[in-house]
Scaffold this motif. Structure first.
Motif, PDB file in Angstrom:
ATOM      1  N   ILE A 154     -10.470  -3.891   5.260  1.00 12.18           N
ATOM      2  CA  ILE A 154      -9.485  -4.770   4.479  1.00 12.18           C
ATOM      3  C   ILE A 154      -9.321  -5.809   5.622  1.00 12.18           C
ATOM      4  CG2 ILE A 154      -7.077  -4.775   4.119  1.00 12.18           C
ATOM      5  CD1 ILE A 154      -7.265  -1.903   3.419  1.00 12.18           C
ATOM      6  N   GLN A 155      -9.248  -5.709   6.643  1.00 13.20           N
ATOM      7  CA  GLN A 155      -8.783  -6.867   7.582  1.00 13.20           C
ATOM      8  C   GLN A 155      -9.966  -7.493   7.729  1.00 13.20           C
ATOM      9  OE1 GLN A 155      -8.083  -6.158  11.962  1.00 13.20           O
ATOM     10  NE2 GLN A 155      -6.386  -7.434  11.666  1.00 13.20           N
ATOM     11  N   ILE A 162       0.893  -1.323   0.073  1.00  8.45           N
ATOM     12  CA  ILE A 162       0.005   0.004  -0.063  1.00  8.45           C
ATOM     13  C   ILE A 162       0.716   1.320   0.230  1.00  8.45           C
ATOM     14  CG2 ILE A 162      -2.157  -1.230   1.051  1.00  8.45           C
ATOM     15  CD1 ILE A 162      -1.058   0.116   3.948  1.00  8.45           C
ATOM     16  N   HIS A 205      -3.844  -4.752  -3.570  1.00  5.36           N
ATOM     17  CA  HIS A 205      -3.237  -5.267  -2.514  1.00  5.36           C
ATOM     18  C   HIS A 205      -4.021  -6.391  -2.280  1.00  5.36           C
ATOM     19  CE1 HIS A 205      -2.188  -5.537   1.782  1.00  5.36           C
ATOM     20  NE2 HIS A 205      -3.302  -4.814   2.244  1.00  5.36           N
ATOM     21  N   PHE A 206      -5.143  -6.450  -2.370  1.00  2.00           N
ATOM     22  CA  PHE A 206      -6.258  -7.698  -2.245  1.00  2.00           C
ATOM     23  C   PHE A 206      -5.802  -8.676  -3.199  1.00  2.00           C
ATOM     24  CE2 PHE A 206      -9.502  -5.095  -0.123  1.00  2.00           C
ATOM     25  CZ  PHE A 206      -9.770  -5.836   0.885  1.00  2.00           C
ATOM     26  N   ILE A 248      -5.501  -0.562  -3.251  1.00  2.00           N
ATOM     27  CA  ILE A 248      -6.128  -1.442  -2.490  1.00  2.00           C
ATOM     28  C   ILE A 248      -6.396  -2.638  -3.142  1.00  2.00           C
ATOM     29  CG2 ILE A 248      -7.929  -1.809  -0.877  1.00  2.00           C
ATOM     30  CD1 ILE A 248      -5.763   0.048   0.095  1.00  2.00           C
ATOM     31  N   ARG A 249      -7.004  -2.410  -4.269  1.00  2.00           N
ATOM     32  CA  ARG A 249      -7.453  -3.511  -5.171  1.00  2.00           C
ATOM     33  C   ARG A 249      -6.420  -4.525  -5.548  1.00  2.00           C
ATOM     34  NH1 ARG A 249     -11.401  -4.945  -8.914  1.00  2.00           N
ATOM     35  NH2 ARG A 249     -12.557  -3.076  -8.472  1.00  2.00           N
ATOM     36  N   VAL A 305     -10.869  -9.692   4.843  1.00  2.00           N
ATOM     37  CA  VAL A 305      -9.884 -10.790   4.668  1.00  2.00           C
ATOM     38  C   VAL A 305     -10.046 -11.794   5.484  1.00  2.00           C
ATOM     39  CG1 VAL A 305      -7.354 -11.540   5.038  1.00  2.00           C
ATOM     40  CG2 VAL A 305      -7.757  -9.534   3.770  1.00  2.00           C
ATOM     41  N   TYR A 353     -14.642  -6.659  -2.300  1.00  2.00           N
ATOM     42  CA  TYR A 353     -13.981  -5.181  -1.937  1.00  2.00           C
ATOM     43  C   TYR A 353     -14.677  -4.334  -2.784  1.00  2.00           C
ATOM     44  CZ  TYR A 353     -10.691  -1.445  -3.115  1.00  2.00           C
ATOM     45  OH  TYR A 353     -10.150  -0.365  -3.283  1.00  2.00           O
ATOM     46  N   TRP A 401     -16.043  -0.803  -1.187  1.00  2.00           N
ATOM     47  CA  TRP A 401     -15.420   0.390  -1.450  1.00  2.00           C
ATOM     48  C   TRP A 401     -16.324   1.471  -1.888  1.00  2.00           C
ATOM     49  CZ3 TRP A 401     -11.394   3.031  -0.789  1.00  2.00           C
ATOM     50  CH2 TRP A 401     -10.941   3.974  -1.727  1.00  2.00           C
ATOM     51  N   LEU A 454     -10.868   2.167   6.861  1.00  2.00           N
ATOM     52  CA  LEU A 454     -10.464   1.474   5.849  1.00  2.00           C
ATOM     53  C   LEU A 454      -9.502   0.183   6.156  1.00  2.00           C
ATOM     54  CD1 LEU A 454     -10.392   1.375   2.710  1.00  2.00           C
ATOM     55  CD2 LEU A 454      -8.337   2.869   2.874  1.00  2.00           C
TER      56      LEU A 454
END
Length: 204
Positions: free
Chosen positions: A170-171, A77, A99-100, A96-97, A174, A190, A194, A166
């Protein structure tokens, strides 16, 4: 577990990477409470004595693994991921996308490592894990702050709260994905989340 077999002597850096990679695999398979130096040695294919030439204890292996996990997450990130593009909400969404996508490829192990280490209840490791999370949220704050400067994120927003939210998105996603054994596509979920988040932070 593989039976330990003789291996050529590696440099300290290479051997340390092999050891933490083995620890990561074993945590994913069995959980941190079942992680032992003996199991790590067998996974790498070296003796326990060889492990202790590079790390003092299981705790020092976990500390090193946590540092490596931190580097991976923060790199995912980094504002540098935007390249020459200005950091707008569209750019943040793309970062972030991606990142996923990386989390998916790693099977969510980065967040699992942190959670498993916290579950051990070691105060020093917990402080290190907390510092990692703080740095992660700080990196999200940097992205959002740059979004404010670029005019795509609301100026009146509480950046710290927005970054924490945010991080939770994310967490949390996941964690749900990991618990369901990857039964859905992270990117699809996501994208829906988002849109809601963007509505809250976008400059009108």
């Amino acid at each position: 577990m593989r039976k330990a077999t003789p291996m050529k002597r590696e440099t300290t850096g290479v051997r340390q990477q092999q050891i933490i990679a083995a620890a990561r695999v074993l945590i994913f398979k069995f959980g941190s409470e079942h992680l032992t130096v003996k199991r790590i040695a067998a996974e790498v294919g070296i003796s326990e004595a060889a492990i202790y030439r590079h790390f003092k204890s299981k705790k020092s292996i976990l500390a090193f693994l946590l540092s490596h996990t931190e580097d991976v997450l923060l790199s995912d990130i980094s504002p540098e991921r935007a390249g020459s593009e200005p950091v707008t909400l569209d750019t943040i969404e793309k970062i972030i996308r991606n990142h996923f996508s990386a989390i998916d490829l790693r099977k969510g192990i980065s967040f699992q490592v942190i959670a498993e280490i916290i579950s051990l209840g070691d105060k020093k490791l917990n402080r290190q894990a907390a510092a990692t999370i703080d740095k992660y949220i700080e990196r999200l704050k940097e992205l959002l702050s740059e979004g404010v400067r670029q005019g795509s994120v609301r100026e009146d927003i509480d950046i710290e709260a927005a970054a924490a939210l945010l991080f939770g998105l994310i967490q949390g996603l996941v964690n749900i994905w990991s618990l369901s054994n990857g039964s859905f596509k992270l990117i699809d979920k996501y994208s829906s989340l988002w849109k809601i988040y963007r509505e809250a932070v976008a400059r009108r």
